[in-house]
Design a protein around this motif. Structure first.
Motif, mmCIF file in Angstrom:
data_model
loop_
_atom_site.group_PDB
_atom_site.id
_atom_site.type_symbol
_atom_site.label_atom_id
_atom_site.label_comp_id
_atom_site.label_asym_id
_atom_site.label_seq_id
_atom_site.Cartn_x
_atom_site.Cartn_y
_atom_site.Cartn_z
ATOM 1 N N GLY A 1 8.572 34.084 40.880
ATOM 2 C CA GLY A 1 9.157 33.901 42.117
ATOM 3 C C GLY A 1 7.986 33.997 43.151
ATOM 4 O O GLY A 1 7.922 33.259 44.036
ATOM 5 N N TYR B 1 14.771 37.847 43.092
ATOM 6 C CA TYR B 1 14.715 36.552 42.476
ATOM 7 C C TYR B 1 15.774 36.655 41.069
ATOM 8 O O TYR B 1 16.159 35.591 40.614
ATOM 9 N N ASN B 2 16.065 37.764 40.791
ATOM 10 C CA ASN B 2 17.102 37.888 39.531
ATOM 11 C C ASN B 2 18.493 38.043 40.099
ATOM 12 O O ASN B 2 19.128 38.873 40.405
ATOM 13 N N HIS B 3 18.705 36.707 40.591
ATOM 14 C CA HIS B 3 19.916 36.766 41.509
ATOM 15 C C HIS B 3 20.725 35.295 41.013
ATOM 16 O O HIS B 3 20.027 34.441 40.741
ATOM 17 N N TYR C 1 10.520 37.354 36.713
ATOM 18 C CA TYR C 1 11.334 36.988 37.894
ATOM 19 C C TYR C 1 10.341 37.271 39.283
ATOM 20 O O TYR C 1 10.229 36.475 39.979
ATOM 21 N N PHE D 1 7.557 30.254 44.479
ATOM 22 C CA PHE D 1 8.355 30.161 45.855
ATOM 23 C C PHE D 1 7.743 30.645 47.000
ATOM 24 O O PHE D 1 7.925 30.161 48.128
ATOM 25 N N VAL E 1 22.096 36.234 35.363
ATOM 26 C CA VAL E 1 21.340 34.988 35.220
ATOM 27 C C VAL E 1 20.914 34.861 33.771
ATOM 28 O O VAL E 1 21.200 33.981 33.082
ATOM 29 N N ARG F 1 21.590 33.094 42.622
ATOM 30 C CA ARG F 1 21.150 31.823 43.258
ATOM 31 C C ARG F 1 20.014 31.169 42.528
ATOM 32 O O ARG F 1 19.741 29.942 42.830
ATOM 33 N N PHE F 2 19.293 31.891 41.956
ATOM 34 C CA PHE F 2 18.189 31.529 40.928
ATOM 35 C C PHE F 2 18.415 30.417 40.016
ATOM 36 O O PHE F 2 17.569 29.543 39.784
ATOM 37 N N SER G 1 18.193 26.322 40.761
ATOM 38 C CA SER G 1 16.687 25.529 40.875
ATOM 39 C C SER G 1 16.236 25.780 39.332
ATOM 40 O O SER G 1 15.136 25.497 39.516
ATOM 41 N N ASP G 2 16.757 26.364 38.495
ATOM 42 C CA ASP G 2 15.989 26.732 37.285
ATOM 43 C C ASP G 2 16.707 26.035 36.078
ATOM 44 O O ASP G 2 17.700 25.762 35.929
#
Length: 254
Positions: A247, A17-19, A243, A251, A182, A21-22, A25-26
């Protein structure tokens, strides 16, 4: 699972999740649209302040705030006129309204003009292993000018047993040095080891299921308990597990 297995599991979720792409949506996407340090920290602070409720609504309203600040938050904060403030009156996000936003603009101007900015206050008062007592000092300075009483509720006080989720999330964004790009890590005077996890219903529920937290309320005492658990897993960067907990909860419905 034992401690080693728990750490391996959570570390894998941090990697997941520490990516970048996070960001998509954040709410952290809002300060990511800026390049200058003071713009990033002001955009981050205001975005974190309204970060409760529907995530899409949070993001939309945070972007709306930046539009109202002319996409130049630091310049607006420091150089606004009374007529500039009038256009903020119609803003609303749940219980945070235009009057609150105007007060935040005035208080932020006071912080930058009289206290050397956001980072300087947190640096000045943080001298131990935790930044939590400093949040209370920050709140005192934030509201030492004339202010609306109602607006005080939008900055929590750990010394009054609040988990202070919003400011802890903001501090993670500013302080944590993140190889994934991020978190920003633009405040060099504090260390990730001093930070606390932004404790909310999602991270709290997952932490309890994993045995990291026993206390039922999401308050300052629960935050201290969670901090102690996460620092056993990684004393240098304990809040990276935000994260994993978030996540898993949001998610994956863990």
């Amino acid at each position: 699972m034992n401690q080693r297995e728990l750490k391996e599991f959570l570390d894998s979720k941090v990697t997941q999740y520490n990516h970048p792409r996070f960001i998509e949506s954040d709410p952290i996407q809002v300060p990511h649209q800026f390049n200058k340090k003071k713009d990033i920290e002001i955009a981050g602070f205001l975005t974190a302040t309204i970060a409760w409720g529907n995530r899409k609504s949070i993001i939309n309203n945070a972007h709306r705030m930046m539009e109202l600040l002319d996409q130049s938050p630091y310049d607006f904060i420091t150089n606004h006129t009374s007529s500039d403030l009038e256009k903020l009156e119609g803003f609303v996000h749940r219980t945070f309204n235009g009057d609150d936003l105007i007060q935040f603009v005035k208080s932020l101007q006071h912080i930058y003009e009289n206290h050397g900015g956001l980072e300087n206050i947190f640096t000045k008062y943080t001298n131990g292993t935790s930044v939590q007592p400093t949040i209370s000092q920050f709140k005192s300075h934030f509201f030492e000018i004339d202010h609306l009483q109602r607006t005080q509720k939008h900055i929590s006080d750990p010394l009054k047993n609040s988990a202070a989720k919003h400011i802890n999330m903001f501090l993670r964004w500013m302080v944590r040095r993140d190889n994934a790009g991020v978190d920003f890590g633009i405040w060099k005077s504090l260390t990730p080891a001093q930070l606390s996890c932004p404790l909310d219903v999602h991270s709290g529920n997952v932490a309890r299921k994993l045995g990291l937290l026993k206390r039922k309320q999401n308050d300052a005492k629960a935050l201290l308990e969670l901090d102690n658990s996460l620092r056993q897993l990684d004393p240098i960067d304990p809040v990276k597990y935000d994260y994993a907990l978030f996540g898993l909860g949001v998610f994956e419905g863990f």
